[in-house]
Write a protein that holds these residues in place. Structure first.
Motif, mmCIF file in Angstrom:
data_model
loop_
_atom_site.group_PDB
_atom_site.id
_atom_site.type_symbol
_atom_site.label_atom_id
_atom_site.label_comp_id
_atom_site.label_asym_id
_atom_site.label_seq_id
_atom_site.Cartn_x
_atom_site.Cartn_y
_atom_site.Cartn_z
ATOM 1 N N LYS A 1 0.876 -1.172 0.000
ATOM 2 C CA LYS A 1 0.000 0.000 0.000
ATOM 3 C C LYS A 1 0.912 1.221 0.000
ATOM 4 O O LYS A 1 1.830 1.302 0.828
ATOM 5 N N THR A 2 0.691 2.133 -0.916
ATOM 6 C CA THR A 2 1.655 3.203 -1.117
ATOM 7 C C THR A 2 0.973 4.559 -1.224
ATOM 8 O O THR A 2 -0.252 4.662 -1.288
ATOM 9 N N VAL A 3 1.792 5.583 -1.245
ATOM 10 C CA VAL A 3 1.361 6.921 -1.641
ATOM 11 C C VAL A 3 2.188 7.280 -2.863
ATOM 12 O O VAL A 3 3.412 7.137 -2.852
ATOM 13 N N ILE A 4 1.553 7.709 -3.921
ATOM 14 C CA ILE A 4 2.289 8.038 -5.133
ATOM 15 C C ILE A 4 1.995 9.475 -5.553
ATOM 16 O O ILE A 4 1.041 10.099 -5.091
ATOM 17 N N HIS A 5 2.816 9.953 -6.416
ATOM 18 C CA HIS A 5 2.652 11.302 -6.944
ATOM 19 C C HIS A 5 2.922 11.201 -8.446
ATOM 20 O O HIS A 5 4.073 11.147 -8.868
ATOM 21 N N SER A 6 1.859 11.149 -9.221
ATOM 22 C CA SER A 6 2.024 10.950 -10.661
ATOM 23 C C SER A 6 2.621 12.204 -11.289
ATOM 24 O O SER A 6 2.215 13.323 -10.978
ATOM 25 N N ILE A 7 3.615 12.001 -12.164
ATOM 26 C CA ILE A 7 4.235 13.175 -12.778
ATOM 27 C C ILE A 7 3.562 13.537 -14.092
ATOM 28 O O ILE A 7 3.728 14.647 -14.584
ATOM 29 N N ALA A 8 2.830 12.614 -14.668
ATOM 30 C CA ALA A 8 2.184 12.955 -15.931
ATOM 31 C C ALA A 8 1.022 12.015 -16.188
ATOM 32 O O ALA A 8 1.097 10.829 -15.878
ATOM 33 N N ALA A 9 -0.059 12.578 -16.720
ATOM 34 C CA ALA A 9 -1.164 11.741 -17.190
ATOM 35 C C ALA A 9 -1.134 11.815 -18.713
ATOM 36 O O ALA A 9 -1.597 12.794 -19.307
ATOM 37 N N LEU A 10 -0.534 10.810 -19.321
ATOM 38 C CA LEU A 10 -0.350 10.840 -20.774
ATOM 39 C C LEU A 10 -1.573 10.257 -21.467
ATOM 40 O O LEU A 10 -2.305 9.453 -20.899
ATOM 41 N N THR A 11 -1.765 10.659 -22.701
ATOM 42 C CA THR A 11 -2.741 9.977 -23.539
ATOM 43 C C THR A 11 -1.978 8.909 -24.312
ATOM 44 O O THR A 11 -0.747 8.933 -24.382
ATOM 45 N N TYR A 12 -2.733 7.991 -24.896
ATOM 46 C CA TYR A 12 -2.067 6.956 -25.700
ATOM 47 C C TYR A 12 -1.221 7.580 -26.798
ATOM 48 O O TYR A 12 -0.128 7.125 -27.098
ATOM 49 N N GLN A 13 -1.777 8.630 -27.374
ATOM 50 C CA GLN A 13 -1.083 9.261 -28.485
ATOM 51 C C GLN A 13 0.252 9.846 -28.038
ATOM 52 O O GLN A 13 1.292 9.644 -28.660
ATOM 53 N N GLN A 14 0.228 10.542 -26.894
ATOM 54 C CA GLN A 14 1.467 11.112 -26.372
ATOM 55 C C GLN A 14 2.479 10.018 -26.072
ATOM 56 O O GLN A 14 3.661 10.132 -26.423
ATOM 57 N N ALA A 15 1.997 8.965 -25.422
ATOM 58 C CA ALA A 15 2.914 7.872 -25.097
ATOM 59 C C ALA A 15 3.512 7.293 -26.365
ATOM 60 O O ALA A 15 4.699 6.945 -26.415
ATOM 61 N N GLN A 16 2.672 7.215 -27.385
ATOM 62 C CA GLN A 16 3.157 6.638 -28.639
ATOM 63 C C GLN A 16 4.276 7.501 -29.225
ATOM 64 O O GLN A 16 5.276 6.973 -29.708
ATOM 65 N N THR A 17 4.133 8.831 -29.162
ATOM 66 C CA THR A 17 5.211 9.677 -29.699
ATOM 67 C C THR A 17 6.484 9.482 -28.885
ATOM 68 O O THR A 17 7.584 9.501 -29.432
ATOM 69 N N PHE A 18 6.365 9.248 -27.576
ATOM 70 C CA PHE A 18 7.556 8.955 -26.771
ATOM 71 C C PHE A 18 8.229 7.686 -27.253
ATOM 72 O O PHE A 18 9.446 7.609 -27.385
ATOM 73 N N ILE A 19 7.384 6.659 -27.506
ATOM 74 C CA ILE A 19 7.958 5.379 -27.946
ATOM 75 C C ILE A 19 8.665 5.563 -29.272
ATOM 76 O O ILE A 19 9.739 5.004 -29.512
ATOM 77 N N ASP A 20 8.045 6.358 -30.150
ATOM 78 C CA ASP A 20 8.599 6.498 -31.490
ATOM 79 C C ASP A 20 9.821 7.402 -31.552
ATOM 80 O O ASP A 20 10.483 7.469 -32.583
ATOM 81 N N GLN A 21 10.114 8.114 -30.469
ATOM 82 C CA GLN A 21 11.295 8.985 -30.500
ATOM 83 C C GLN A 21 12.551 8.145 -30.650
ATOM 84 O O GLN A 21 12.660 7.061 -30.090
ATOM 85 N N PRO A 22 13.520 8.679 -31.395
ATOM 86 C CA PRO A 22 14.755 7.909 -31.568
ATOM 87 C C PRO A 22 15.512 7.776 -30.252
ATOM 88 O O PRO A 22 15.384 8.602 -29.353
ATOM 89 N N ASP A 23 16.261 6.708 -30.153
ATOM 90 C CA ASP A 23 17.025 6.415 -28.946
ATOM 91 C C ASP A 23 18.245 7.319 -28.846
ATOM 92 O O ASP A 23 19.324 6.995 -29.302
ATOM 93 N N ASN A 24 18.110 8.466 -28.265
ATOM 94 C CA ASN A 24 19.331 9.261 -28.128
ATOM 95 C C ASN A 24 19.588 9.581 -26.663
ATOM 96 O O ASN A 24 19.975 10.674 -26.290
ATOM 97 N N HIS A 25 19.354 8.581 -25.839
ATOM 98 C CA HIS A 25 19.594 8.686 -24.404
ATOM 99 C C HIS A 25 19.008 9.958 -23.833
ATOM 100 O O HIS A 25 19.684 10.794 -23.263
ATOM 101 N N ASN A 26 17.768 10.045 -24.064
ATOM 102 C CA ASN A 26 17.046 11.221 -23.625
ATOM 103 C C ASN A 26 17.045 11.317 -22.095
ATOM 104 O O ASN A 26 16.901 10.333 -21.398
#
Lengths: 1041, 278
Positions: A650-675
């Motif tokens: 049982k935890t307490v969390i603090h979400s840093i972002a509520a992404l949409t699927y679309q936003q998450a998808q753009t993150f996935i599609d970003q090139p791997d440049n050790h962001n």
């Protein structure tokens, strides 16, 4: 202690007056052994009760401000006091209601508040009402005590006649049975009021439908009048033009009142029901069995779950005669047929298919229709000793222990204006039963939207006003001479076809709770200024970069993810789920309400929550940048997706972002440049893990299934659908799904280890070979073999079935195979053998729902089980009762199904609105070709663009010599050159047709290939031209603003 | 689910309890002193009483003070009270058969009664002796402990044993939900559990003229401390009402006995209405 002084005074009155004292003795049967015992109780009679009680609102009642305000009783001292309370109107009447009025005619009492303001409810009526129908009693009490703005011009009096010295005593010779005694007491009440109101301009009216009681009332001195409800309603209708109370009068099985002059010649259609006492004796002796009757939605059949010892079995009730007037939900007593009449499971399949009466056009199914007994986790067949095969027991209803008469919404039958000459089934029923009455009213046939409920005959004088309206009707009785139940009109919802009205209707039809949460439930909520604080027994995870991925506009976010790299190079992956059980304590009013609702329902234009909005969209929703309580599952995973260990906290969390699927998808599609962005990094790591988990799952034999789901684009103001889109699935969707599956499976294993017989799990039974046969033969004619030996083989064969020329073919096949499987069910692990716990679709040995406690009650249970398993909270007592869990699971399955159906009905409704304005032409695929000899040639098609499917009748007669049927190939050929085979692509036109006035249905018409007696080639060209034109016009429309 | 009004329905609707009493009224109570004193046993030492509270009937007989049977039992400075409470098998209204010898509730009632009596009787007047109190519950419609205490108290008065006050007992309860009222002198229906919850039932015995509480017991869960005060207050008011009845019965009996001594009166059995010859 002033009161005490007074009461001592009264006490001495009682002591010195022993005649005001009764010792009534009742004889009753014990429940267990059926012994007859005598029970004696005291009854004090008093003379300080005046003329009953009326109710005043004391405003906010004591300490608990949140509790609904309750009216307090006040005694009416004498006749002057009474006269000051009574409301005057045209009729100037004080109406005294007897038991049957309360039981059956509450509607009229509730509706007539303006014209019938003065009511007396004797205690006797209420007590009798309570023992017969709790619902009616609750409504009566509410009516009595409601003193608010709405009811301020009403005077409702409660008269405690059983304790009033002037009414309680009854002449010995009047008493023959307890009913006579009660009736006599109610007449005493009427006489008492008559005496007190003599000389005033008020009439005292005793409302009773009991003819004998009215006769006896006539004999007394003319202190009051006795009337039947119908005649009183008639009188009121005459006094107040424009009122039609007579419509709301309940109809009983009284031949003279319902069947006009035809009485006497009526013959019983059904066997008479066995009396109550005999029924309970029969149930006790084992001659009859008791259970609730449930109808199948799609066919005429029904089943009753009976218990024999610890074993439950569903008994099939085959036809309407055996069903003997029982309606869905009644508690009935049944008698089993002799074993020769039982159905063997092999033949029943074909029977079922014939019985299924499919709607012409509907929203495409996702899974096979679950039968009612599947929902309740009850087997419907047993093996008979001397034979190997299984038999389905059948039976017939001998009597009804408890009626489930309720209100239903629907509309009365009206012939469509431009309808065809053929007589539909509805019209036939209507023609047989509609008739005019001498007093200007008419009997109409009311068709409920709920297809499990038979049509209801109502008597009304305002038939014309009901046409085209959705109305609510209550069922009253079902006499044995009538083919259909009798009912009465309650209220009008609104014009049929309007979106809001139809939405209301479908909520009522699927019995989805849509009323606001009651005050007791809201009282369980934390206060408005509630703050989430760090609690010592929770783990603080607020430093972790937790984020959530959901569809855009999602308000009830119940899951969030995180993924960090540990110093040793492994990943820590966490799934945090909203901690709903922190707010919903077991057994509280909110918990009971949620258990009853079981699931949130998502309609196209609204969402109906399982929990109050404060929890759903705020306190539980894991929104970004706020602290929230969560229940987390945390794994340590190697980068190659090997799980090293798991922890539940049982935890307490603090979400840093509520992404949409679309936003998450753009993150996935970003090139791997050790962001460096922690969000991007976390999403990318999660995505790579998800891919690996997915591969493992697929290798283990999990199926990739498909559903023809569509999404409406709604106009922001009118909420009317403006466009339909296929549901887009991104990799981000798969990512979230993958981790939810992982969490669910992990939790299922954990709770099962601690509670092997009490876990709430979800199982997906392996499909029945018979259900797949059709699909296998269809695929074979395209040259593909489908192997359903196990889920792995099925997945592989589905993967292999790809047609180069038709990219949609594979998806179509997946949709069809999904439909061959029965849906997954909740169950309690103690009720099935471990081998039956298997989830076929996911290829998981155990599975449960853990990740959406905001919108599913099963998850709430699982949260409690898990909390108990990790010693955070004790297991609530009711969760350790197997029978409770059984009922809970059955309810969850039923509600889940109802929510799905309501969602689909809502989609259908919006599709209808979408197509109402103009017809559309679309590509469609043939799902099924009717190849049986002498059948009407037709095909079943699906339109993927709109997710609808329907039967298309071909314009060819069934005995046309040019028609060649090829059942093996699922093909028909007409005239040698027009051929139609399953999975063919065709062109269809979709439009809306009226089946009954104001009631519309979608219609699909075949455009191409065309069946015509003319030269086919030419027609073909024609139709394509037409379609092109249409397309153009549609484009134009779209381009217009 | 609207379960807030169920068995308290009538109370919410008309301020009446299910049997027609107001919340603060005790049941009809009748007391008969000395119904068993004139038995032919020849044992002149003692007294008896029959107390009827509604349909609950308890009969108490008292013997003593007499010498203890065993010397080990006796106390040097005061008398011992030997109490037993039993019930006839047909006592409950629903005729549920319980073994009266092993019913732990009855044994408990015996202990409670003993402690209440020890606080009431002036035991120091009779050192090294024994007072025997036997109570039989003849019919039980709730509140049998209170009826037993009242019967024992009346029987002790009949036996002429000196007491600090007329011990009187009454129970009180609490109807929750929307009604939020205290009830006095619960009958069986009111003290049996409802909806799986134990009904609040607080039997209480007191010395009414001194205002001393000698017994109170509550097993059910009360919503808060304030409610406990209210319920206790109601129970004490009930005890005072019981005391009035007991006192009236004692006065009547005394008057009759005085008349008997002067040779003018007869004993009127208020119960049966039968006249006993002087």
């Amino acid at each position: 202690m002033m009161d005490e002084e007074e009461s001592d005074q009264e006490m001495s009155d009682i002591l010195t007056a022993p005649s005001l004292y009764l010792r009534p003795a009742f004889f009753k049967q014990t429940r267990k052994k059926g012994k007859i015992i005598k029970s004696v109780s005291e009854r004090y009679l008093r003379d300080d009760l005046g003329l009953g009680c009326y109710y005043v609102d004391e405003g906010v009642s004591n300490r608990r401000a949140k509790e609904a305000t309750v009216a307090k009783p006040r005694t009416i001292e004498d006749s002057n006091h009474l006269l000051s309370l009574l409301r005057t109107d045209k009729s100037n009447a004080l109406v005294i209601c007897d038991t049957n009025v309360l039981l059956h005619n509450l509607d009229i009492l509730e509706q007539s508040q303006k014209v019938m303001p003065n009511l007396v409810f004797p205690q006797t009526s209420l007590v009798e009402c309570r023992s017969n129908r709790m619902v009616a009693y609750d409504r009566a009490v509410e009516l009595l005590r409601e003193v608010g703005e709405k009811h301020h011009n009403r005077c409702c009096i409660f008269f405690p006649d059983m304790h009033h010295s002037q009414t309680a005593h009854i002449e010995e010779d009047e008493i023959e049975s307890i009913n006579d005694e009660n009736d006599a007491r109610i007449r005493n009440v009427a006489a008492l009021f008559g005496e007190h109101l003599r000389g005033s301009n008020f009439r005292v009216i005793l409302l009773t439908d009991d003819v004998a009681s009215r006769e006896k009332a006539k004999k007394t001195k003319h202190l009051y009048e006795a009337m039947s409800v119908r005649s009183w309603a008639k009188e009121l209708d005459d006094l107040h033009p424009g009122l039609s109370l007579t419509d709301s009068v309940a109809q009983y099985g009284n031949p003279t009142s319902t069947k006009g002059g035809k009485s006497g010649s009526e013959e019983d259609i059904f066997r008479p029901h066995v009396g109550q006492s005999e029924l309970s004796m029969g149930v006790k002796s084992g001659r009859y069995y008791r259970g609730a009757i449930r109808s199948e939605r799609s066919s005429k059949g029904a089943y009753v779950t009976i218990r024999r010892g610890d074993e439950r079995i569903a008994v099939t009730i085959e036809n309407t005669l055996d069903r003997n007037r029982a309606i869905d939900g009644d508690v009935v007593a049944i008698e089993l047929h002799s074993i020769e009449k039982w159905i063997s499971t092999d033949t029943s399949k074909s029977n079922n298919i014939q019985g299924v009466e499919r709607k012409k056009v509907e929203i495409a199914d996702e899974t096979a229709e679950p039968t009612q007994n599947e929902l309740a986790n009850v087997p419907d067949a047993i093996s008979v000793d001397d034979k190997v095969r299984n038999l389905k027991p059948t039976g017939r209803v001998v009597g009804i222990l408890r009626r489930n008469f309720a209100s239903y919404s629907g509309s009365i039958y009206e012939k469509a204006k431009g309808s065809t000459s053929e007589v539909s089934e509805r019209e036939k029923i209507a023609l047989e039963n509609e008739r005019e009455h001498a007093d200007g009213s008419a009997t109409c046939v009311f068709f409920p939207t709920d297809t499990t409920i038979p049509p209801i005959l109502i008597r009304t004088s305002q038939r014309d006003r009901f046409l085209g309206q959705r109305i609510v009707v209550t069922m009253d009785s079902w006499p044995s001479y009538s083919s259909y139940p009798l009912g009465h009109y309650v209220e009008t919802i609104g014009p049929a076809g309007s979106k809001d009205v139809e939405t209301e209707v479908l909520l009522q039809q699927f019995k989805i709770a849509h009323e606001p949460f009651p005050a007791q439930v809201l009282a369980c909520l934390p206060p408005n200024d509630y703050k989430i604080t760090m609690v010592p027994d929770r783990v603080d995870l607020r430093h972790l970069p937790v984020l959530s991925i959901d569809p855009p506009g999602c308000k009830d976010i119940d899951d969030a993810l995180h993924c960090i790299v540990l110093p040793n190079g492994n990943y820590q992956v966490g799934v945090s789920i909203a901690d709903v059980t922190h707010y919903v304590s077991p057994g509280s009013a909110m918990d009971l309400e949620a258990a009853n609702r079981s699931t949130s329902t998502y309609l196209v234009n609204k969402r109906l929550d399982m929990l109050p909005a404060l929890l759903t969209t705020d306190l539980c929703s894991l929104r970004a940048n706020v602290d929230r309580y969560a229940f987390s599952v945390i794994w340590e995973v190697t980068p190659d997706a090997e799980i090293l260990n798991v922890d539940f906290k049982k935890t307490v969390i603090h979400s840093i972002a509520a992404l949409t699927y679309q936003q998450a998808q753009t993150f996935i599609d970003q090139p791997d440049n050790h962001n460096d962005d922690p969000q991007v990094g976390a999403v990318k790591r999660l995505a790579s893990l998800a891919r690996k988990f997915r591969k493992k799952r697929i290798d283990a034999g999990a199926l990739t299934l498909a559903s023809p789901e569509v999404k409406f684009v709604l106009d922001s103001e009118s909420l009317n659908p403006t466009d339909v889109q296929a549901y887009a699935l991104l990799e981000a969707n798969a990512l979230v799904e993958e981790f939810m599956l992982l969490a669910n499976i992990t939790v299922a294993k954990k709770i099962l280890r601690h509670y092997p017989t009490l876990s709430v799990l979800r199982r997906h039974p392996a499909p029945n070979r018979a259900m797949f046969e059709g699909l296998i033969s269809k695929a074979r004619c395209r040259g593909f073999e489908i192997d359903i030996e196990n889920s792995k083989r099925l997945a592989d064969s589905l993967d292999a079935a790809v047609l180069e020329s038709e990219p949609y073919f594979n998806k179509l096949l997946r949709i069809l195979s999904t439909r061959c499987m029965s849906p997954a069910q909740y169950f309690c692990s103690g009720e099935f053998r471990p081998m039956d716990w298997h989830h076929y679709g996911l290829a998981a040995p155990v599975y449960t729902h853990f990740t959406s406690p905001i919108r599913r009650y099963a998850d709430v249970c699982v949260h409690r089980l898990l909390a108990a398993a990790i010693n955070v909270a004790p297991l609530p007592a009711h969760l350790s009762s197997k029978t409770y869990l059984h009922d809970l699971c059955a309810n969850m399955n039923r509600r889940h199904r109802a929510a799905q159906l309501a969602g689909r009905a809502s989609v259908q409704l919006h599709t209808l609105i979408f197509f109402a304005n103009d017809s559309k032409e679309e590509d469609a695929y043939i799902l099924d070709v009717e190849t049986a000899e002498k059948s009407d040639p037709s095909v079943r098609v699906m339109v993927p663009q709109y997710g609808i499917e329907g039967q298309v009748k071909l314009p060819v007669s069934s005995d046309d010599p040019k028609l060649v049927r090829l059942p093996k190939e699922n093909k028909i050929i007409y005239n040698g050159n027009v051929s139609m085979q399953v999975f063919d692509k065709v062109r269809v036109k979709i439009w809306v047709r009226e089946i009954q006035a104001y009631q519309r249905e979608l219609e699909i018409e075949l455009l191409n290939p065309s069946f015509s007696l003319e030269v086919p080639n030419k027609r073909k060209a024609d139709s394509t031209e037409v379609s092109k034109k249409k397309k153009k016009s549609r484009k134009k429309k779209k381009s217009m603003p | 689910m609207g379960s807030s009004i169920r068995r308290t329905d009538l109370l919410a609707l008309s301020n009446l309890r299910n049997d027609g009493r107001k919340p603060g009224e005790i049941r009809r109570m009748r007391v008969q002193l000395g119904p068993a004193s004139n038995t032919a046993s020849g044992d002149a030492v003692g007294g008896s009483a029959l107390v009827e509270m509604g349909l609950t009937v308890a009969m108490a007989t008292v013997r003593g003070p007499v010498a203890c049977l065993r010397r080990s039992d006796e106390l040097p400075d005061r008398a011992v009270v030997d109490v037993s409470v039993r019930a006839v098998p047909f006592a409950p209204t629903d005729r549920r058969v319980t073994n009266p010898n092993t019913d732990r509730r009855l044994i408990e009632a015996g202990h409670l009664l003993k402690r209440a009596l020890e606080a009431t009787i002036l035991l120091r007047l009779y050192p090294k002796s024994r007072i025997e109190v036997r109570v039989v519950v003849l019919a039980d419609d709730g509140g049998r402990l209170c009826a037993a205490i009242n019967a024992a108290s009346a029987a002790l008065i009949d036996a002429g044993i000196p007491m600090r006050d007329v011990l009187s007992a009454c129970s009180a309860g609490y109807a929750g939900g929307t009604t939020d009222t205290t009830l006095v002198d619960l009958n069986r229906r009111e003290e049996s559990p409802q909806q799986g919850k134990n009904a609040v039932c607080l039997p209480c015995a007191m010395l009414p003229q001194r205002g001393t509480l000698v017994l109170s017991q509550c097993e059910a869960r009360l919503p808060d401390v304030r409610t406990l005060d209210r319920v206790l207050e109601a129970a004490m008011a009930g005890c005072r009402a019981v005391f009035d009845v007991l006192q009236a019965a004692v006065r009547e009996r005394a008057a009759a006995l005085m008349g008997l001594r002067e040779g003018t009166g007869t004993i009127v059995d208020s119960f049966a209405g039968a006249k006993l010859a002087a």
